[in-house]
Design a protein around this motif. Structure first.
Motif, PDB file in Angstrom:
ATOM      1  N   UNK A  57       0.866  -1.184   0.000  1.00 19.28           N
ATOM      2  CA  UNK A  57       0.000   0.000   0.000  1.00 19.28           C
ATOM      3  C   UNK A  57       0.896   1.225   0.000  1.00 19.28           C
ATOM      4  N   UNK A  58       0.648   2.143  -0.922  1.00 17.58           N
ATOM      5  CA  UNK A  58       1.423   3.384  -0.988  1.00 17.58           C
ATOM      6  C   UNK A  58       0.422   4.529  -0.897  1.00 17.58           C
ATOM      7  N   UNK A  59       0.590   5.368   0.141  1.00 15.76           N
ATOM      8  CA  UNK A  59      -0.419   6.399   0.408  1.00 15.76           C
ATOM      9  C   UNK A  59       0.206   7.785   0.421  1.00 15.76           C
ATOM     10  N   UNK A  60      -0.391   8.657  -0.394  1.00 15.56           N
ATOM     11  CA  UNK A  60       0.021  10.063  -0.390  1.00 15.56           C
ATOM     12  C   UNK A  60      -0.841  10.814   0.632  1.00 15.56           C
ATOM     13  N   UNK A  61      -2.132  10.560   0.589  1.00 14.48           N
ATOM     14  CA  UNK A  61      -3.068  11.030   1.609  1.00 14.48           C
ATOM     15  C   UNK A  61      -4.300  10.130   1.516  1.00 14.48           C
ATOM     16  N   UNK A  62      -5.326  10.380   2.322  1.00 11.25           N
ATOM     17  CA  UNK A  62      -6.410   9.404   2.404  1.00 11.25           C
ATOM     18  C   UNK A  62      -7.179   9.245   1.087  1.00 11.25           C
ATOM     19  N   UNK A  63      -7.049  10.205   0.183  1.00 12.43           N
ATOM     20  CA  UNK A  63      -7.727  10.063  -1.110  1.00 12.43           C
ATOM     21  C   UNK A  63      -6.796   9.493  -2.176  1.00 12.43           C
ATOM     22  N   UNK A  64      -5.513   9.711  -2.001  1.00 13.48           N
ATOM     23  CA  UNK A  64      -4.566   9.352  -3.045  1.00 13.48           C
ATOM     24  C   UNK A  64      -3.659   8.230  -2.549  1.00 13.48           C
ATOM     25  N   UNK A  65      -4.000   7.053  -2.987  1.00 17.65           N
ATOM     26  CA  UNK A  65      -3.230   5.889  -2.550  1.00 17.65           C
ATOM     27  C   UNK A  65      -3.336   4.805  -3.616  1.00 17.65           C
ATOM     28  N   UNK A  66      -2.382   3.887  -3.587  1.00 18.36           N
ATOM     29  CA  UNK A  66      -2.506   2.729  -4.465  1.00 18.36           C
ATOM     30  C   UNK A  66      -2.179   1.463  -3.681  1.00 18.36           C
ATOM     31  N   UNK A  67      -2.768   0.379  -4.141  1.00 11.81           N
ATOM     32  CA  UNK A  67      -2.499  -0.941  -3.570  1.00 11.81           C
ATOM     33  C   UNK A  67      -2.053  -1.849  -4.713  1.00 11.81           C
ATOM     34  N   UNK A  68      -0.904  -2.485  -4.517  1.00 10.45           N
ATOM     35  CA  UNK A  68      -0.425  -3.460  -5.511  1.00 10.45           C
ATOM     36  C   UNK A  68      -0.419  -4.827  -4.843  1.00 10.45           C
ATOM     37  N   UNK A  69      -1.132  -5.770  -5.452  1.00  8.86           N
ATOM     38  CA  UNK A  69      -1.176  -7.145  -4.937  1.00  8.86           C
ATOM     39  C   UNK A  69      -0.458  -8.052  -5.925  1.00  8.86           C
ATOM     40  N   UNK A  70       0.440  -8.882  -5.417  1.00  8.68           N
ATOM     41  CA  UNK A  70       1.049  -9.913  -6.260  1.00  8.68           C
ATOM     42  C   UNK A  70       0.670 -11.281  -5.712  1.00  8.68           C
ATOM     43  N   UNK A  71       0.548 -12.255  -6.599  1.00  3.34           N
ATOM     44  CA  UNK A  71       0.149 -13.602  -6.173  1.00  3.34           C
ATOM     45  C   UNK A  71       0.962 -14.642  -6.942  1.00  3.34           C
TER      46      UNK A  71
END
Ligand SMILES: [Zn+2]
Length: 442
Positions: A57-71
């Motif tokens: 999870x990479x968060x700039x602020x509560x509206x601007x974030x990304x989640x990268x999932x690898x499997x």
């Protein structure tokens, strides 16, 4: 005084991102059927190493974030991908463009029901087992994302690039057309993009890396992540306390070379980990906010089909063609539309420092080459095998040449046949749109 102020300012501006990482085992209980090769005739009873779902999870602020999932699996089914997205987005108040779901495409991982169901003929018990695993995998991915959110702390991201040379183009031209073999003159991409997340004391917490090559070194009955599973284990040994995450590139027409054993998978894994290590020891460039994301769904079309072909295939020798034909005739008789495939395309941009273009399915290398040529100023990693893996995505050239990727693979994926000639244009138009919407070129 001015110097101190500037120093403080630079620390504050670099500390804007909060990052969390987590991993959860998704190794199935044995015995369990593996997927990727139609030739396997019994379930696996042995685990060589664990398979993982990992989340960053990479968060700039509560509206601007990304989640990268690898499997560490062959690919997510549409059902799993949609259910995971629904739950993660609702729980964390996110937009679909902020979640990347990817798979390593290991061919020594569990069946992900109902993907590739044409290659299996399960009894009721096996059927129940694979369906239960699909449900558990869905829960596990949602949980690992929650774990990563709980682990967030200020971190700095940086980017570097290594090189590993075991991928080879596998589309070999013969008298009988293009077959899966070795094509040393064909296109390859030996880049190893590396994204590092380190805490404010410089401790490495996450290492995300990619490579454009099929995860098909071995075809054994041992559960393992193939070369990328070994590479993640090696990277985690090199950086104790860090979670290593692998994202597959556009390697649908690339194979590891040589291949044929788990020993070779381990060897390629070590080469890939060494490439990651070299990149991390070299100059790593800062990766900074703002985060900008875009996700759209375009439509790809299959060539029109004649039900007469499937009626003939129903009486043929090939069991897989018979099963695909049954699916197609059922769709035809019920009036279901199987002429279109809804194809998601996603871009995640970290200012002008780094971009992940996340493409769906088994994407051939031509797309990565084309996307990077179209956006030469973007520091871009083009990932394949994102969102879901329902079929190959051939380029115009590969479609014209024919062979397994554009044609016969569609039988196993349970699709009517090849895509129409405009497949590449349609995907690239969608790429241009997500890049524009996520601020490229500004
Ligand atoms: Zn594949």
């Amino acid at each position: 005084m001015i110097l101190i102020f500037l120093l403080a300012f630079s620390i504050i501006s670099d500390a804007q991102l909060r990052v969390g990482v987590a991993r959860k085992s998704i190794t199935p209980e044995t015995p369990f059927w593996l997927t990727g090769y139609a030739s396997r005739d019994r379930p696996s009873t042995e685990v060589l190493h664990d398979l993982w779902a990992k989340a960053l999870v990479i968060e700039e602020n509560s509206r601007s974030r990304i989640v990268i999932v690898t499997t560490d699996i062959l690919g997510l089914s549409r059902d799993i991908s949609e259910e995971v997205s629904r739950r993660v987005l609702a729980e964390h108040g996110m937009d679909r463009s902020q979640l990347i779901l990817s798979s390593s495409h290991t061919h020594s991982g569990p069946v992900i029901w109902p993907a590739l169901s044409v290659i299996f003929d399960f009894d009721r018990e096996d059927q129940k087992t694979v369906m239960r695993y699909a449900e558990k995998l869905t829960d596990d991915i949602v949980e690992v994302v929650n774990m990563a959110f709980s682990a967030m702390e200020p971190m700095q991201l940086s980017y570097g690039r290594g090189n590993a040379d075991f991928a080879i183009n596998r589309r070999q031209a013969t008298d009988k057309g293009v077959v899966i073999g070795l094509n040393p003159a064909g296109t390859v991409d030996h880049d190893v993009p590396v994204l590092k997340a380190a805490d404010m004391n410089g401790n490495v917490k996450a290492v995300l890396f990619g490579y454009a090559c099929h995860n098909t070194t071995s075809a054994s009955y041992l559960i393992n992540g193939d070369y990328s599973g070994f590479a993640q284990i090696e990277v985690e040994k090199m950086f104790p306390g860090a979670v290593a995450m692998y994202m597959a590139g556009c390697g649908a027409d690339q194979n590891p070379n040589p291949r044929g054993s788990v020993e070779l998978a381990a060897e390629h894994g070590r080469s890939l980990a060494e490439a990651v290590n070299t990149a991390m020891k070299g100059e790593m460039k800062p990766v900074r906010p703002p985060l900008r994301t875009s996700y759209i769904v375009t439509e790809l079309h299959f060539r029109p089909f004649d039900p007469g072909i499937y009626r003939r295939e129903m009486t043929g020798e090939d069991i897989y063609m018979q099963r695909r034909a049954r699916l197609m005739l059922e769709a035809y008789n019920k009036g279901w539309d199987v002429s279109t495939y809804r194809y998601p395309v996603q871009a995640v941009r970290f200012s002008n420092d780094f971009t992940i273009l996340a493409l769906t399915g088994e994407v051939v290398l031509d797309y990565s080459i084309a996307a990077r040529a179209r956006f030469p100023r973007e520091n871009m990693f083009v990932a394949g095998y994102c969102t879901e893996v329902q079929c190959y995505i051939p380029s115009k050239n590969i479609l014209r040449e024919g062979g397994y990727e554009p044609e016969s693979s569609m039988i196993y994926y349970g699709f009517p046949g090849s895509f129409t000639e405009d497949v590449e244009d349609r995907v690239m138009d969608a790429v241009a749109l997500v890049m524009k919407r996520s601020g490229a070129g500004r």
